[in-house]
Write a protein that holds these residues in place. Structure first.
Motif, short mmCIF file in Angstrom:
data_model
loop_
_atom_site.label_atom_id
_atom_site.label_comp_id
_atom_site.label_asym_id
_atom_site.label_seq_id
_atom_site.Cartn_x
_atom_site.Cartn_y
_atom_site.Cartn_z
N GLU A 5 0.84 -1.20 0.00
CA GLU A 5 0.00 0.00 0.00
C GLU A 5 0.87 1.25 0.00
O GLU A 5 1.85 1.32 0.74
N ARG A 55 -0.25 -5.05 3.58
CA ARG A 55 -1.69 -5.09 3.83
C ARG A 55 -2.11 -5.93 5.03
O ARG A 55 -3.14 -5.67 5.64
N SER A 110 -0.29 -4.38 10.94
CA SER A 110 -0.87 -3.19 11.57
C SER A 110 0.12 -2.02 11.59
O SER A 110 -0.26 -0.87 11.71
N HIS A 160 -8.25 2.31 11.30
CA HIS A 160 -6.87 2.39 10.81
C HIS A 160 -6.85 3.06 9.43
O HIS A 160 -7.34 2.50 8.45
N LYS A 166 -5.75 1.47 6.11
CA LYS A 166 -6.65 0.50 5.47
C LYS A 166 -7.61 1.21 4.52
O LYS A 166 -8.63 0.65 4.10
N LYS A 170 -11.70 5.70 3.73
CA LYS A 170 -11.83 4.31 4.17
C LYS A 170 -13.31 3.93 4.22
O LYS A 170 -14.16 4.72 4.58
#
Length: 399
Positions: A294, A307, A310, A334, A337, A348
């Motif tokens: 990401e 991905r 954390s 998060h 994400k 998100k």
């Protein structure tokens, strides 16, 4: 494409597989190497940490008989409107909501008529030219509309490989695209003409080759376009690359403390031709860094993550500081994400499934949640309500 092969920096196998035991020298023009001892560790970060964000906004999407969302595959934003690819078992829709989550209209509909699409695998949003397009893999075509939903034209490109297109960015008269891996595509990135969608360039082969008739998307948001450059990651690598004017070269390496996998890592393993199993295999192998899947970049920050993890890294371009964040205090919120970025906004999606677990977690947790979140979850109907969008407004550059 004219590839730049930096033999003094990386071997050819390193460029193709992400393997880099020795960091490239920072003497190369435009290349930045960040050693581990120059990275500040943040053990836990608030989901709306004021050091990096100006604000965080929750947008419950309107629920009615006319708009019942099943699964959000893709979301993009422009001028405070949110364009959402909603996939049901038998139907696919491109829906438009305003900044408060109110449903406005659908872009066209599924069908065989003029201006209609048979199926959808992705869409693009070109706000500057007031244009949105639906990639239709059944017709091997792209249907174009204005941002108010008026049909403009259908362009038949005839290319099966575009069925693997997952995300695209329109800039400078071209589309820069991320593709999934399949039995008929092994390249991560493509450059398409914005006029007829012909392939102008393609680069970065996947290290996993699929031999069966299947496809997979193992990366979520692997690139961003900043200025006049495309910045992107390479699967199983800690290096970020820059693509510009037909040339792709490494531009940033964040030293995570572990090497990336060697070129022969998958040879002979059961996961050799299975991208999802390969992703899990590398993630579980603690000898190596899994690299980044990401990448979100604003005018001020570069943010990268794998991905399944954390933890993530944030590079502040203004202050020239790099942070390794080990944990966000609320995993459901998060921001790494997220599924989309527009300028300084990360978006998100909180799906119904996530919201089910989140609602139960809040009820049973002793944590003192902010009033906004407690009220939002208390009023959310798991059985009936649509998903919620979270918009993170990152701090902007002061330079």
């Amino acid at each position: 494409m004219n590839k730049i092969v930096l033999l003094s920096i990386l071997s050819v196998s390193m460029l193709l597989t992400g393997y880099a035991e020795k960091p490239p020298t920072p003497k190369i023009a435009g290349f930045t190497f960040i050693p581990k001892d120059k990275i500040t560790t943040i053990k836990k970060m608030a989901y709306n940490d004021s050091r990096f964000m100006d604000s965080c906004v929750f947008i419950p999407l309107e629920t009615s008989d006319a708009v019942l969302i099943n699964k959000i595959v893709q979301v993009e934003t422009y001028n405070d409107r949110y364009y959402i690819y909603d996939k049901h078992q038998e139907t696919e829709k491109l829906r438009v909501f305003d900044s408060k989550g109110k449903f406005l209209f659908d872009i066209s509909k599924q069908g065989n008529g003029a201006g209609e699409y048979v199926s959808m695998n992705s869409f693009f949003l070109n706000g500057k030219e007031n244009r949105i397009g639906i990639f239709d893999p059944s017709r091997l075509a792209v249907h174009e509309y204005n941002l108010q939903g008026k049909f403009l034209q259908t362009v038949k490109h005839g290319q099966q490989v575009l069925a693997n297109l997952k995300k695209s960015i329109c800039a400078g008269g071209y589309f820069y695209c991320h593709f999934g891996v399949s039995h008929f595509n092994d390249m991560m990135y493509y450059k398409l003409s914005a006029k007829d969608y012909s392939i102008m360039d393609k680069w970065m082969p996947y290290p996993i080759k699929i031999v069966q008739q299947m496809g997979a998307d193992v990366m979520g948001h692997p690139f961003s376009f900043v200025g006049n450059e495309l910045h992107h990651v390479l699967l199983f690598s800690d290096t970020i690359y820059t693509y510009q004017d037909g040339k792709d070269q490494p531009s940033l390496l964040i030293k995570t403390g572990k090497p990336n996998i060697p070129p022969t890592y998958f040879k002979g393993k059961p996961c050799e031709h299975d991208p999802f199993r390969a992703l899990v295999e590398v993630w579980q192998d603690k000898r190596y860094s899994p690299g980044f899947t990401e990448l979100f970049e604003t005018d001020r920050y570069i943010m990268v993550a794998f991905r399944f993890n954390s933890d993530f890294y944030i590079l502040d371009k203004d202050k020239k500081e790099t942070f390794h964040v080990l944990e966000v205090d609320d995993s459901y919120l998060h921001f790494m994400k997220s599924s989309s970025i527009n300028e300084n906004k990360l978006i998100k999606v909180l799906s119904q499934e996530e919201l089910t677990y989140y609602q139960d977690y809040i009820k049973t947790s002793n944590k003192d949640y902010p009033k906004q979140i407690r009220e939002l979850m208390a009023n959310y109907n798991i059985e009936e309500d649509n998903p919620i969008l979270i918009v993170y407004y990152m701090k902007q550059s002061t330079k």
